[in-house]
Design an enzyme around this catalytic site. Structure first.
Site, short mmCIF file in Angstrom:
data_model
loop_
_atom_site.label_atom_id
_atom_site.label_comp_id
_atom_site.label_asym_id
_atom_site.label_seq_id
_atom_site.Cartn_x
_atom_site.Cartn_y
_atom_site.Cartn_z
N TYR A 186 -13.01 -4.64 -3.51
CA TYR A 186 -14.07 -4.23 -4.43
C TYR A 186 -15.18 -5.26 -4.60
CZ TYR A 186 -16.50 -2.15 -8.40
OH TYR A 186 -17.47 -1.63 -9.21
N LYS A 211 -0.96 -9.43 8.85
CA LYS A 211 -0.90 -8.00 9.15
C LYS A 211 -2.33 -7.56 9.40
CE LYS A 211 0.25 -3.46 7.21
NZ LYS A 211 0.72 -2.72 6.01
N TYR A 250 -3.13 -10.01 4.77
CA TYR A 250 -3.22 -8.58 5.02
C TYR A 250 -4.69 -8.19 5.09
CZ TYR A 250 -2.32 -3.53 4.22
OH TYR A 250 -2.27 -2.16 4.30
N ARG A 287 -9.61 -0.25 3.15
CA ARG A 287 -9.21 -0.18 1.74
C ARG A 287 -9.91 -1.23 0.88
NH1 ARG A 287 -4.80 3.01 0.41
NH2 ARG A 287 -3.69 3.92 2.17
N ILE A 293 4.12 -4.03 10.73
CA ILE A 293 4.54 -3.52 9.42
C ILE A 293 4.13 -2.06 9.43
CG2 ILE A 293 4.30 -3.70 6.92
CD1 ILE A 293 3.80 -6.69 7.27
N THR A 332 0.81 -1.22 0.00
CA THR A 332 0.00 0.00 0.00
C THR A 332 0.84 1.27 0.00
OG1 THR A 332 -1.69 -1.18 1.26
CG2 THR A 332 -1.85 1.21 1.20
#
Length: 298
Positions: A111, A166, A137, A142, A208, A48
């Site tokens: 999405y 993460k 992740y 997002r 992270i 990202t």
């Protein structure tokens, strides 16, 4: 505790750009050396914070090769490899040279908003497609989908090469539940700088980090002190960075961290559309906070 080498401070590397829009490799090299000297334990590239969606396939390859060469085996490397089409992720795993990469970071499909079973099947297929260690992740802000702790635990139980997650939902209660439910072979890493200390108190083994780009020494100290049980010492450092944690995300990531690194004269304050630099008032607040913290401007 799992057997992953991805513990302590992982830096989610930014991608510096020159004023003409090309990748600024000289600044990136300088930044990596600064982070290694500051205590980074491993690096995360092409995720990202790297503005990966705004890089061409050629740039991603060149960037990966440059970072591998610069780090030269001194620290473990994980590389982003994820998407919202399972077949395309598998194809990327099969077509990309991962010979110098120690693991992949694979984001939840975005999405198209799969169910929990869809998430499970997606990552199970990815697990079968590679021998590399996989770090899941979870970042619902997002992707539009939250991977629940039970799903993560099931994946870790069923897939030997899923070694860590993460966790970046921004919810300490979910992080606690994840740590409670997970099997011993899965490590939990914080994906939210502001929650790292709390998550380690409950059993996470590192982070992270975005802020680690600019403040590797401080973030490394917070992580390692807390992992050693020296919570009060870690808390003293963490408390001084509370405002920075918030300011760097007011106008989005990586706009905030790039503003800070630019003020420190590490990089030019350039991003690629559709991302923009932070607003002037945000930049001023970041600089003012840095002065309060007596962060060196190089």
């Amino acid at each position: 505790m799992g057997n992953s080498v991805f513990r302590g401070l992982g830096v989610a590397l930014v991608t510096p750009f020159c004023d003409d829009g090309t990748i600024d490799y000289a600044s990136l090299e300088r930044l990596i050396e600064y982070q290694i000297n500051g205590g980074a334990d491993f690096f995360c590239l092409l995720a990202t914070t790297a503005e990966t969606p705004c890089l061409t396939s050629g740039e991603r390859k060149w960037l990966k090769d440059f970072i591998v060469k610069t780090i030269n085996g001194r620290k473990p490397l994980i590389m982003g490899c994820g998407g919202n089409c399972t077949a395309s992720v598998i194809d990327e795993l099969q077509q990309t040279d991962f010979s110098e990469i120690d693991g992949i970071l694979s984001v939840c499909p975005y999405y198209n908003r799969p169910t929990q079973e869809g998430l499970y099947q997606h990552f199970k297929e990815i697990s079968k497609a590679t021998n590399l260690p996989i770090i899941l992740y979870n970042v619902p802000s997002r992707t539009g989908v939250n991977m629940e702790p039970l799903t993560v635990a099931q994946l870790a139980n069923d897939c030997d090469n899923i070694v860590a997650i993460k966790e970046a939902r921004g919810c300490i209660e979910q992080a606690k539940e994840l740590i409670r439910l997970k099997p011993d072979n899965l490590d939990v890493l914080s994906g939210d700088d502001g929650l790292t200390l709390q998550m380690i108190e409950y059993g996470a083994v590192g982070a992270i980090s975005v802020v680690g780009n600019a403040l590797p020494k401080q973030i490394s100290q917070i992580i390692h002190l807390s992992m050693e049980g020296k919570i009060e010492e870690a808390q003293l450092i963490d408390n001084t960075l509370r405002d920075i944690y918030q300011l760097l995300f007011v106008d989005g990531n990586p706009a905030g961290i790039k503003s800070m690194l630019s003020t420190m004269n590490f990089i030019y304050n350039n991003l690629r559309l559709p991302l923009l630099p932070v607003r002037p008032e945000t930049a001023k607040a970041i600089e003012k906070n840095m002065q309060t913290l007596q962060i060196n401007i190089l």
